[in-house]
Every structure is written in C-alpha cells, then in structure tokens.
Motif scaffolding. Structure first.
Motif, PDB file in Angstrom:
ATOM      1  N   PHE A  23      39.999  48.861 -20.542  1.00  0.00           N
ATOM      2  CA  PHE A  23      39.697  47.476 -20.778  1.00  0.00           C
ATOM      3  C   PHE A  23      38.467  47.205 -19.847  1.00  0.00           C
ATOM      4  O   PHE A  23      37.419  46.700 -20.459  1.00  0.00           O
ATOM      5  CB  PHE A  23      40.519  46.317 -20.486  1.00  0.00           C
ATOM      6  N   ALA A  24      38.496  47.656 -18.694  1.00  0.00           N
ATOM      7  CA  ALA A  24      37.404  47.466 -17.645  1.00  0.00           C
ATOM      8  C   ALA A  24      36.057  48.213 -18.040  1.00  0.00           C
ATOM      9  O   ALA A  24      34.964  47.542 -17.929  1.00  0.00           O
ATOM     10  CB  ALA A  24      37.849  47.811 -16.241  1.00  0.00           C
ATOM     11  N   ARG A  25      36.131  49.498 -18.795  1.00  0.00           N
ATOM     12  CA  ARG A  25      35.123  50.162 -18.868  1.00  0.00           C
ATOM     13  C   ARG A  25      34.243  49.454 -20.222  1.00  0.00           C
ATOM     14  O   ARG A  25      33.032  49.732 -20.275  1.00  0.00           O
ATOM     15  CB  ARG A  25      35.391  51.552 -19.632  1.00  0.00           C
ATOM     16  N   LEU A  26      35.019  48.617 -20.990  1.00  0.00           N
ATOM     17  CA  LEU A  26      34.520  47.735 -22.065  1.00  0.00           C
ATOM     18  C   LEU A  26      33.911  46.329 -21.710  1.00  0.00           C
ATOM     19  O   LEU A  26      33.518  45.523 -22.564  1.00  0.00           O
ATOM     20  CB  LEU A  26      35.381  47.674 -23.209  1.00  0.00           C
ATOM     21  N   SER A  27      33.976  46.106 -20.250  1.00  0.00           N
ATOM     22  CA  SER A  27      33.652  44.835 -19.695  1.00  0.00           C
ATOM     23  C   SER A  27      34.461  43.821 -20.270  1.00  0.00           C
ATOM     24  O   SER A  27      34.020  42.583 -20.584  1.00  0.00           O
ATOM     25  CB  SER A  27      32.121  44.461 -19.909  1.00  0.00           C
ATOM     26  N   ILE A  28      35.834  43.931 -20.471  1.00  0.00           N
ATOM     27  CA  ILE A  28      36.748  43.088 -20.968  1.00  0.00           C
ATOM     28  C   ILE A  28      37.442  42.639 -19.713  1.00  0.00           C
ATOM     29  O   ILE A  28      38.347  43.306 -19.188  1.00  0.00           O
ATOM     30  CB  ILE A  28      37.679  43.727 -21.897  1.00  0.00           C
ATOM     31  N   GLY A  29      37.288  41.229 -19.596  1.00  0.00           N
ATOM     32  CA  GLY A  29      38.188  40.444 -18.533  1.00  0.00           C
ATOM     33  C   GLY A  29      39.531  39.906 -19.053  1.00  0.00           C
ATOM     34  O   GLY A  29      39.632  39.175 -19.856  1.00  0.00           O
ATOM     35  N   CYS A  30      40.469  40.742 -18.456  1.00  0.00           N
ATOM     36  CA  CYS A  30      41.828  40.087 -18.888  1.00  0.00           C
ATOM     37  C   CYS A  30      42.484  39.368 -17.984  1.00  0.00           C
ATOM     38  O   CYS A  30      42.438  39.627 -16.837  1.00  0.00           O
ATOM     39  CB  CYS A  30      42.825  41.626 -18.959  1.00  0.00           C
ATOM     40  N   SER A  31      42.711  38.240 -18.318  1.00  0.00           N
ATOM     41  CA  SER A  31      43.570  37.033 -17.526  1.00  0.00           C
ATOM     42  C   SER A  31      44.791  37.593 -17.170  1.00  0.00           C
ATOM     43  O   SER A  31      45.576  37.100 -16.168  1.00  0.00           O
ATOM     44  CB  SER A  31      43.355  35.798 -18.202  1.00  0.00           C
ATOM     45  N   SER A  32      45.529  38.472 -18.118  1.00  0.00           N
ATOM     46  CA  SER A  32      46.812  39.046 -17.948  1.00  0.00           C
ATOM     47  C   SER A  32      46.924  40.244 -18.675  1.00  0.00           C
ATOM     48  O   SER A  32      46.111  40.566 -19.580  1.00  0.00           O
ATOM     49  CB  SER A  32      47.930  37.920 -18.407  1.00  0.00           C
ATOM     50  N   MET A  33      47.964  41.266 -18.209  1.00  0.00           N
ATOM     51  CA  MET A  33      47.946  42.490 -18.531  1.00  0.00           C
ATOM     52  C   MET A  33      49.555  42.724 -18.733  1.00  0.00           C
ATOM     53  O   MET A  33      50.415  42.712 -17.984  1.00  0.00           O
ATOM     54  CB  MET A  33      47.354  43.541 -17.738  1.00  0.00           C
ATOM     55  N   GLY A  34      49.783  42.871 -20.120  1.00  0.00           N
ATOM     56  CA  GLY A  34      51.238  43.163 -20.303  1.00  0.00           C
ATOM     57  C   GLY A  34      51.324  44.458 -21.078  1.00  0.00           C
ATOM     58  O   GLY A  34      50.660  45.281 -21.131  1.00  0.00           O
ATOM     59  N   ARG A  35      52.772  44.811 -21.292  1.00  0.00           N
ATOM     60  CA  ARG A  35      53.161  46.067 -21.861  1.00  0.00           C
ATOM     61  C   ARG A  35      54.368  45.853 -22.862  1.00  0.00           C
ATOM     62  O   ARG A  35      55.282  45.049 -22.453  1.00  0.00           O
ATOM     63  CB  ARG A  35      53.424  47.101 -20.635  1.00  0.00           C
ATOM     64  N   GLU A  36      54.050  46.453 -24.140  1.00  0.00           N
ATOM     65  CA  GLU A  36      54.867  46.278 -25.138  1.00  0.00           C
ATOM     66  C   GLU A  36      55.070  46.988 -26.143  1.00  0.00           C
ATOM     67  O   GLU A  36      54.332  47.850 -26.193  1.00  0.00           O
ATOM     68  CB  GLU A  36      54.675  44.785 -25.682  1.00  0.00           C
ATOM     69  N   ALA A  37      56.108  47.343 -26.761  1.00  0.00           N
ATOM     70  CA  ALA A  37      56.242  48.363 -27.969  1.00  0.00           C
ATOM     71  C   ALA A  37      55.902  47.555 -29.147  1.00  0.00           C
ATOM     72  O   ALA A  37      56.716  47.108 -29.726  1.00  0.00           O
ATOM     73  CB  ALA A  37      57.741  48.941 -27.926  1.00  0.00           C
ATOM     74  N   ASN A  38      54.942  48.079 -29.685  1.00  0.00           N
ATOM     75  CA  ASN A  38      54.260  47.548 -30.759  1.00  0.00           C
ATOM     76  C   ASN A  38      53.086  48.178 -31.336  1.00  0.00           C
ATOM     77  O   ASN A  38      52.369  48.804 -30.533  1.00  0.00           O
ATOM     78  CB  ASN A  38      53.781  46.005 -30.610  1.00  0.00           C
ATOM     79  N   HIS A  39      53.216  48.678 -32.791  1.00  0.00           N
ATOM     80  CA  HIS A  39      52.201  49.590 -33.153  1.00  0.00           C
ATOM     81  C   HIS A  39      50.664  49.100 -33.259  1.00  0.00           C
ATOM     82  O   HIS A  39      49.801  49.958 -33.707  1.00  0.00           O
ATOM     83  CB  HIS A  39      52.729  49.957 -34.593  1.00  0.00           C
TER      84      HIS A  39
END
Length: 741
Positions: free
Chosen positions: A674-690
């Motif tokens: 996400f950082a390489r695409l200059s996307i500023g994430c206010s939160s970072m989660g992890r989930e099982a979803n396609h």
C-alpha cells in the motif's frame, strides 16, 4: 380351543433364537460401501439398496423378538391364547416368509463371499505391525498434549471399527491395544507405544526417488502401449485422436528437441485417471460419444496424454476404479483407512469425479498427497468456492467445489479463470497449401454448431436468416427410425467422424453457434480451418444467477457470449458476435462475412508447441507440496494495480492488456504494498475474504488476506478497491510471461 405357552420353554427359546439371529445379522452387516467387486461409479443410493434390505430384515426380526418377550412376561403364569389369537400370531410370523428366506440366503451368501475374499488377502500391513495385544495385555489411553485427539479417536474406533473392513485389515479387533497400535502406526493420532515400531506410518515414507531426466520423445509409441489395456467408446475416441494428430506431435517434438534453451526436467511418474469415464458414469458417458455427446473433455485428455508422453514422462492410464485402488495401494474396505504404502505417482491428473474416487480410497492419506493432484476442470473453480468453511459461511457452497486445493491445481479448457491453470488443448490446423495467399476461397455455406436436437430449440428464425444468404449444413445425430426435427432448409449430414467433420469445415465459410454448448473446442478449430465464427451475444450475460447450466458450478463468471475466448482474444474478422433476436442485423453480418476474405488462424497457445511449452512450465515450476511461497513467476513480473470500486482483478489487469497472476498475491499482502502506491491507511486489518488485499476509501481502511487459499483474481465489491497482481504474457500464450521462462 386354547393353547398353553410355557414362558420358560417354547416362548423363551423362540425369543432367544430370534435375538441371536438378529445379533448375527447386525454383526455381519457391513454398512454402505463401495467394495472392490461392485461396479465403480455406482451412486450412494444404488449402493445402499443391498444394505437396506438386510437392515430391514434385522429390524423386523427384532420387532418379532420384542413381541415374544412381551408374551413371556405375563406374570410368570401360563398365558392362555385363543385359537384366533394364535392364528394372528402365526400369520405374522409367516408373512413374507418366502421373501425373507430368499433375502436371508442372498445376504448371508454375499457376506460369506466377502469374508472369504478378505481372508484370502495377504494381510501385509497387519504382519508388518505385528500382534496388537498379547495375552492378558492391558492398554490405557495416553494423555499426551502432543496428541490432543488421541482419546477422541480411540472412542470413535471403539464404536465404529467394525463399520469398515479396512480397520480389521490393519489389525484392529475392537480392543484398546489394537486401536492404539493402529492410531500410532497406521494413522498418527496417538503416540507410539513402548516396545513398538517407532517409524512413521508406511504411507508417509518416501517412495523411491531414483529417477532420470525427462528427455523429449519424438514418438508416441509409449502412449499406445499405456492405453492398450483400456477400452470403450470414449477411450477409443482418445486413442484415435492421438493417432490422427501423431505427425503434428512428432514435428513439434523435433523442433523442441532442437531448441538449445530447453533445460531437462526430472522424469515424473504420472497417473492419468479420467474419473468421468469410470464405472456406470463412464458407461453413460461412453454411450453419448456415438450420439453427439460432449467431446471437449475427451479432446483435452487426448492432448494431455500426448503432451506428457512427448515431454518424456512415465505415464499410467486408467479408467477403472478397481485398478485405481490397486495403483494407489488402497486398503480393502470403504476407504476410511490410509493407503498401504507411499504414493508412487508424482502427479495425478484427474477430474472432479476422479477426485471423489481418490478421496473415497485414501483415508487421511488424501490430505497428505492432495498437493500432487491436478484437476481437469473445463469451467474453472474460483477460490471463494474452493474452501469449504468459507464457501459454506458466505453462500458459495456448490456441488462441485469445496475441496480446499490450491486454486492453481485446477486446469481449465480456456484461460477464463486466472486463479486456475490454463491447460487447453491442441486445435486442428489448416493444411500448408490452405495457408497460401489466394487459397482462402470458401463455398457459400454455413455449418451449424449443434450436434443434438435440443441445441436448436428457439433458434429457427436465427438459422433461417443465415440460410437466406448461404447454404446451411448440420451434423445432428439422428436416432434410427425417428423423423428429423430440423428445418427443411437445413441439410443434415448426421453425426460425422472427426475426419469428415474437418473436411466439411474446410469447405464452409461460416461456423454458426446456436448459444450452446458453451466454450467448446470446435469454434477454435473452425477458425483454424479458415471459417468465420458467428455466435450469439447474451444480454444479460449468462451466469449461475439466471442460467441452469451454470447453477451449481463453482464460478461466478458472467458469460457474455457462447465463446468468450473467441470474442475477447480473437475477435474480428474471425469472430462476429451478434444479437440473434435482431434478424436484420444477423443478415447484415452474414453478408459482411461473405465479402470478407479471412485466412486460417490458430492462436499459438492452441498449437502443439504452445501446449508443450505451457505444460512443461507447469511441471517444472509449480510445486504445491512445498511449504514456501510460490517463486514462479518471479517477482520481477509483478505489475501492481489498484482497481476502481466494484471491479475484479481479472478486469483490472485485462484493461491494461495484462493478466492477473494469483501466484504473485503474496508480494502484495503487506503494508509495504500500500505504501508503494502512496495509499495512506488509517487502519490495517487482516481477514479471510476472497476480496483481500483491498482498500476501502471510507475510513481509509486497508485489509490484508489472512487465508492464502482465498487469494483471488475473481470477485468484486462496491465498497472495495482491489489490490491486483498483474503481469505481462507472451504473445498468444496467456499462461506464460517473459520473466518466467
């Protein structure tokens, strides 16, 4: 007249006899199973009839026993029955007497034969394990944190060991000692017992790995020998196709052998098992071959067999479920137990039917060896349908999915599902003289694509519009003695052999699709022979939501035409897609096609060389048994794209003339992507979803993938922007990228 029944004499003796006989039947009865002697492919309902008859008999005898016992408990005194009462009782005993006698004789004879067969089998596994319990030996279930399921499995086998003969084959006799020995030496749910063999279970041992290099062969003689033991209409079709195309395979092999860039790979021991051709299912499939049934799968099996032979691998071919059990070393019984020895095949190519057969014969060894399976799956299996727990919880559960394999283990007919591996086939091709300039002349005729009557339903006006511009020919199977339902203006040649069908296409200008069958090999072959393919456009697109054919299939694809590959990857002037309800437009297109000179065209990925190159790459680089992340294609091939809301990675990559590559997803599954695409994430989660990894602009929430089996090029959602791993591909070879060679 009154009859005295003495409880301690006749009544109790009768009760005892009935109870003993009932117990005998319940003990000998083996629950529903597929024995080695039963025809393979029999449905569970058919297999259940034999067991159900015996169970019904046991239950009726038990009911009679209960009635007699009730009579014997009438206070200990002599019970007086009238002649009428006794008559009713005797009539109930005599009811269905003859039928019950025959049923008993038949079932006991079957049980006796089954026990005889088992007793004649060499119990190699039991001898290897040694006696499970000595005289007076007592065993306690160990409490070992390293084996948390041990006690549960012991209780399970105490209650169920007799339901599958395979447990007795491995020495289980119902005692705790025998069960613990089995669970430690055949399965691995319990710790090894003191003084016992401490080696891993036999099926976990490494098979002999002394193999040579796979050298390109210039002959298919080895394949003819391998297929010599199989027969039937379907196998005959496969063999005849291989023989007919043998010269093309030989020329491709010679060219590949001359290529100095080809690195020798290890020779693989490969089992080819088309499960759809096994047993009663196979007999039904074979019966359709001569009546215009589906041949696309057989084309693929023929070309896969030839391809693997040319690449120098060691093949075994079987369409027998009984032989499959022998080849993999299945224990006799219902398949609850692991196989008896290490699997000797490096790769097993099969289909969904064959996958079920393997699952029903390998016990827990199925999970251990499933990384070696390759599943021929014409229409594809998307990750959301592949993982059972996820599919069940999110509404993606279908009849065909939920096997939990790596999605790239499924191999498709066309490159429509990037989450799977594109296997393909080899197309017919025009003769050399037909490719020369000035030799593209065709007769003013159309061949209609549809070999059975039902495919022509509701298409008469569409065909009539075409017939007004050119002759229309058909190759529809005509049952003997039945009148044809085809329009009178259509000349029907009947079902043709492949050679005669090819000759007809060489003359025709147009090959006309009726809307079904979907995505078969015939349109590609017609285009390769210089025909123009005219097909219906679907509006709305066909999918599981509105089309019976796609319902139950493990894909969410929306098909915009009869042959999306032809429409999207080939296109004009070779392919025209029209609204068939617009008769005027159909005639305009037909006239335009007649005025257009089109030369034969074969996409490189559907040539012998293209399939050899592709399959060789898969065998050399795809290793689903390794615990490490994929390294092919290399990371240098990655082109990261952030898609718009509501768009799948399939569409995102295709719009940039790239293809989505699921093996590269793991490079994007971290904050750095996400950082390489200059996307500023206010939160970072992890989930099982396609749908993940993805970015939600509402709240600038970034989500990573928790379950690697759910990495998916397919799937879209209006609230997520998919993070997509795209890559370039070789011209005319979608499966391979320049960096991956």
């Amino acid at each position: 007249m009154h009859v005295a029944l003495r409880p301690r004499s006749g009544c109790l003796v009768l009760c005892l006899c009935l109870s003993v006989f009932t117990l005998l039947l319940q003990t000998l009865w083996v629950p529903l199973e597929m024995t080695l002697e039963e025809p393979p492919g029999r449905s569970p309902e058919e297999r259940g009839q034999r067991g159900l008859g015996l169970r019904r008999l046991a239950l009726r005898l038990e009911a009679l026993s209960t009635r007699v016992q009730r009579l014997s408990r009438e206070g200990g005194h002599v019970a007086q029955l009238s002649g009428e009462d006794l008559g009713r009782l005797l009539r109930s005993f005599r009811l269905d007497q003859r039928g019950l006698t025959r049923l008993v004789q038949r079932e006991l004879r079957g049980v006796s034969q089954r026990l005889d067969r088992l007793s004649r089998r060499p119990h190699a596994a039991s001898r290897d394990l040694g006696p499970h319990a000595g005289p007076g030996e007592e065993c306690e279930v160990p409490a070992d944190r390293a084996y948390p399921l041990c006690a549960e499995k012991v209780e399970f086998l105490r209650a169920r060991w007799h339901t599958d003969p395979c447990y007795a084959f491995y020495g289980v006799d119902g005692t705790t000692c025998s069960i613990l020995t089995y669970l430690s030496q055949v399965e691995d749910f319990c710790p090894f017992r003191l003084g016992r063999n401490h080696s891993p279970p036999p099926w976990r041992h490494r098979a002999d790995s002394n193999r040579g290099k796979a050298e390109v062969r210039t002959t298919l003689s080895a394949l003819y020998e391998v297929m010599g033991n199989s027969s039937g209409p379907a196998v005959d079709f496969i063999r005849s196709r291989v023989e007919r195309m043998s010269e093309r395979w030989t020329r491709a092999a010679v060219r590949m052998r001359k290529s100095s860039s080809q690195t020798l790979s290890t020779q693989m021991r490969v089992l080819l098992y088309p499960g759809a051709l096994a047993g009663s299912v196979g007999r039904r499939f074979g019966a359709l071959v001569d009546r215009g049934g589906p041949l696309g799968e057989l084309v693929q099996w023929a070309d896969l067999s030839a391809c693997l032979t040319i690449l120098g691998h060691n093949l075994t071919f079987s369409t027998s479920r009984r032989l499959l059990h022998s080849l993999i070393g299945a224990a006799p019984g219902r398949g609850s137990c692991p196989i008896q020895r290490p699997l000797t095949f490096d790769l097993i190519y099969t289909d969904y039917h064959g996958l079920a057969h393997l699952h029903g014969a390998m016990g827990m060894a199925f999970l251990h060896y499933q990384c070696r399976f390759r599943i021929l799956d014409s229409f594809g299996t998307e990750p959301a349908f592949n993982l059972r727990s996820y599919a069940r919880g999110h509404g993606y559960e279908t009849l065909w999915g939920s096997w939990g394999l790596q999605p790239l283990q499924y191999m498709t007919m066309f490159p429509h599902t990037p989450d799977n591996s594109f296997l393909g086939f080899v197309s017919e091709e025009a003769a050399e003289e037909e490719r020369q300039p000035g030799s593209y002349g065709k007769e003013r005729m159309a061949v209609i694509y549809g070999k059975q009557d039902y495919m022509w339903q509701d298409q008469s006006e569409y065909v009539r519009a075409i017939s007004e511009e050119m002759e229309t020919h058909a190759t529809v199977y005509q049952p003997p003695g039945l009148a044809s339902n085809l329009p009178s203006f259509v000349r029907n040649h009947g079902l043709l052999t492949q050679e005669h069908f090819v000759q007809l296409l060489r003359r025709a200008k147009v090959f006309v699709g009726l809307g079904f069958p979907y995505e078969g090999p015939a349109p590609i072959e017609a285009i390769a022979l210089g025909c123009v393919f005219l097909q219906p456009r679907f509006h709305p697109p066909h999918s599981a939501d509105n089309n019976d054919f796609y319902k139950g299939k493990p894909t969410s694809r929306k098909v915009s035409s009869q042959h999306p590959y032809a429409e999207e990857f080939i296109g004009n002037p070779h392919v025209w897609t029209v609204d068939v309800s617009n008769r005027t437009r159909v005639r305009e297109v037909a006239r335009a096609i007649l005025l257009t000179q089109v030369k034969p065209f074969t996409p490189p990925e559907f040539t012998c060389e293209g399939m050899l190159e592709r399959l060789r790459g898969y065998i050399l680089h795809q290793n689903f048994c390794s615990p490490s992340v994929p390294t092919w294609p290399p990371e240098s091939a990655l082109r990261t794209h952030l898609g718009p809301l509501g768009e799948s990675c399939v569409s995102v990559c295709r719009r940039s003339s790239l293809v989505c590559e699921p093996a590269l997803f793991h490079h994007l599954n971290g904050p750095a992507a996400f950082a390489r695409l200059s996307i500023g994430c206010s939160s970072m989660g992890r989930e099982a979803n396609h749908l993940f990894p993805s970015y939600s602009p509402w709240g600038r929430h970034c989500v990573l993938q928790q379950e690697p089996l759910l990495f998916s090029c397919a799937g879209s959602d209006a609230s997520h922007r998919r993070l997509c791993p795209c890559r370039a591909h070789l011209p005319g070879q979608v499966a391979l990228c320049p960096d991956g060679l």
